[in-house]
Scaffold this motif. Structure first.
Motif, PDB file in Angstrom:
ATOM      1  N   GLU A 125      40.064  47.150  19.086  1.00 51.85           N
ATOM      2  CA  GLU A 125      41.437  47.455  18.667  1.00 51.85           C
ATOM      3  C   GLU A 125      41.558  47.382  17.150  1.00 51.85           C
ATOM      4  OE1 GLU A 125      46.027  45.971  19.499  1.00 51.85           O
ATOM      5  OE2 GLU A 125      44.361  44.909  20.430  1.00 51.85           O
ATOM      6  N   VAL A 126      42.078  48.436  16.548  1.00 48.83           N
ATOM      7  CA  VAL A 126      42.233  48.504  15.092  1.00 48.83           C
ATOM      8  C   VAL A 126      43.336  47.544  14.643  1.00 48.83           C
ATOM      9  CG1 VAL A 126      42.838  50.002  13.139  1.00 48.83           C
ATOM     10  CG2 VAL A 126      41.448  50.904  15.032  1.00 48.83           C
ATOM     11  N   THR A 127      42.997  46.679  13.669  1.00 47.93           N
ATOM     12  CA  THR A 127      43.979  45.722  13.138  1.00 47.93           C
ATOM     13  C   THR A 127      44.268  45.925  11.656  1.00 47.93           C
ATOM     14  OG1 THR A 127      42.238  44.081  12.785  1.00 47.93           O
ATOM     15  CG2 THR A 127      43.474  43.949  14.861  1.00 47.93           C
ATOM     16  N   GLU A 128      43.316  46.490  10.907  1.00 52.54           N
ATOM     17  CA  GLU A 128      43.521  46.735   9.475  1.00 52.54           C
ATOM     18  C   GLU A 128      42.787  48.006   9.077  1.00 52.54           C
ATOM     19  OE1 GLU A 128      42.671  43.452   6.735  1.00 52.54           O
ATOM     20  OE2 GLU A 128      42.714  42.095   8.464  1.00 52.54           O
ATOM     21  N   ILE A 129      43.375  48.724   8.100  1.00 48.43           N
ATOM     22  CA  ILE A 129      42.750  49.938   7.573  1.00 48.43           C
ATOM     23  C   ILE A 129      42.862  49.915   6.052  1.00 48.43           C
ATOM     24  CG2 ILE A 129      42.748  52.469   7.564  1.00 48.43           C
ATOM     25  CD1 ILE A 129      44.418  52.277  10.201  1.00 48.43           C
ATOM     26  N   ASP A 130      41.743  50.138   5.376  1.00 47.63           N
ATOM     27  CA  ASP A 130      41.726  50.312   3.921  1.00 47.63           C
ATOM     28  C   ASP A 130      41.268  51.747   3.667  1.00 47.63           C
ATOM     29  OD1 ASP A 130      41.127  50.482   1.209  1.00 47.63           O
ATOM     30  OD2 ASP A 130      40.343  48.426   1.102  1.00 47.63           O
ATOM     31  N   HIS A 131      42.245  52.640   3.508  1.00 47.26           N
ATOM     32  CA  HIS A 131      41.929  54.068   3.367  1.00 47.26           C
ATOM     33  C   HIS A 131      41.078  54.345   2.135  1.00 47.26           C
ATOM     34  CE1 HIS A 131      44.284  55.723   6.705  1.00 47.26           C
ATOM     35  NE2 HIS A 131      45.098  54.711   6.478  1.00 47.26           N
ATOM     36  N   SER A 132      41.336  53.620   1.032  1.00 44.08           N
ATOM     37  CA  SER A 132      40.609  53.897  -0.209  1.00 44.08           C
ATOM     38  C   SER A 132      39.123  53.600  -0.065  1.00 44.08           C
ATOM     39  CB  SER A 132      41.200  53.095  -1.367  1.00 44.08           C
ATOM     40  OG  SER A 132      41.007  51.701  -1.163  1.00 44.08           O
ATOM     41  N   LYS A 133      38.765  52.622   0.764  1.00 43.55           N
ATOM     42  CA  LYS A 133      37.355  52.274   0.971  1.00 43.55           C
ATOM     43  C   LYS A 133      36.814  52.779   2.314  1.00 43.55           C
ATOM     44  CE  LYS A 133      37.436  48.105  -1.847  1.00 43.55           C
ATOM     45  NZ  LYS A 133      37.316  46.640  -1.851  1.00 43.55           N
ATOM     46  N   ARG A 134      37.661  53.460   3.101  1.00 42.99           N
ATOM     47  CA  ARG A 134      37.317  53.944   4.448  1.00 42.99           C
ATOM     48  C   ARG A 134      36.914  52.802   5.382  1.00 42.99           C
ATOM     49  NH1 ARG A 134      33.028  58.369   3.147  1.00 42.99           N
ATOM     50  NH2 ARG A 134      32.209  57.521   5.076  1.00 42.99           N
ATOM     51  N   ARG A 135      37.411  51.609   5.097  1.00 46.70           N
ATOM     52  CA  ARG A 135      37.063  50.442   5.922  1.00 46.70           C
ATOM     53  C   ARG A 135      38.109  50.209   6.998  1.00 46.70           C
ATOM     54  NH1 ARG A 135      33.938  46.010   2.213  1.00 46.70           N
ATOM     55  NH2 ARG A 135      32.310  47.486   1.666  1.00 46.70           N
ATOM     56  N   VAL A 136      37.611  49.890   8.177  1.00 53.23           N
ATOM     57  CA  VAL A 136      38.474  49.600   9.318  1.00 53.23           C
ATOM     58  C   VAL A 136      38.036  48.253   9.883  1.00 53.23           C
ATOM     59  CG1 VAL A 136      39.254  50.378  11.599  1.00 53.23           C
ATOM     60  CG2 VAL A 136      38.716  52.066   9.811  1.00 53.23           C
ATOM     61  N   ILE A 137      39.016  47.380  10.132  1.00 52.72           N
ATOM     62  CA  ILE A 137      38.745  46.092  10.769  1.00 52.72           C
ATOM     63  C   ILE A 137      39.342  46.142  12.165  1.00 52.72           C
ATOM     64  CG2 ILE A 137      39.159  43.597  10.696  1.00 52.72           C
ATOM     65  CD1 ILE A 137      39.138  43.833   7.641  1.00 52.72           C
TER      66      ILE A 137
END
Length: 151
Positions: free
Chosen positions: A112-124
């Motif tokens: 389940e996606v809880t955080e997204i950092d679009h600038s770094k393309r990182r998904v937690i």
């Protein structure tokens, strides 16, 4: 190749541009004696608690159990095939093993996606595996999601 005991959503890719907080994907698979034997062969982890019923009977588990990392591998399958899917780069994964998985158990792995950092393309993502609705594994994954944009 999927066997009769594995049920997946369609495979593919969800790009960072389309990922949203709260997205959830899962797969369900029965863990078989054969799965455990194959995992032992591939990893060379032949701990008898996984392979020898008479040995395992005398442990705190009272019988054979699957390798914890075999169960965790189902989480990896959801991430690599569904969310985000093909093109994902695994950056990290924490794991807590809460209960044993035994041959014949049907495991549902959820991401389940809880955080997204679009600038770094990182998904937690929160990750978990359940047997009969009971959590047997929890954790958190950090991944680099694929993008439609070229770098």
């Amino acid at each position: 190749m999927l066997d009769d005991h594995t049920h997946n959503l369609p495979r593919g890719t969800i790009c960072i541009e389309d990922i949203e907080i709260g997205m959830l994907r899962s797969l369900t698979k029965e863990i078989t004696h054969h799965d455990i034997e194959l995992f032992a062969e591939v990893t060379t982890d032949r701990n008898p608690v996984h392979l020898d019923e008479s040995y395992a009977q005398d442990t705190i588990f009272g019988g054979r159990i699957a390798h914890g990392m075999l169960t965790a591998g189902l989480v990896s399958a959801v991430i690599g095939e569904q969310l985000p899917g093909h093109g994902t780069v695994y950056l990290g994964q924490s794991l807590k093993f809460l209960a044993p998985v035994r041959p014949g158990d049907v495991v549902t792995a959820e991401v389940e996606v809880t955080e997204i950092d679009h600038s770094k393309r990182r998904v937690i993502m929160q990750t978990r595996c359940l047997v009969d609705g009971k959590k047997v594994l929890t954790g958190e994954a950090t991944v680099l999601a694929p993008s439609r944009k070229f770098d």
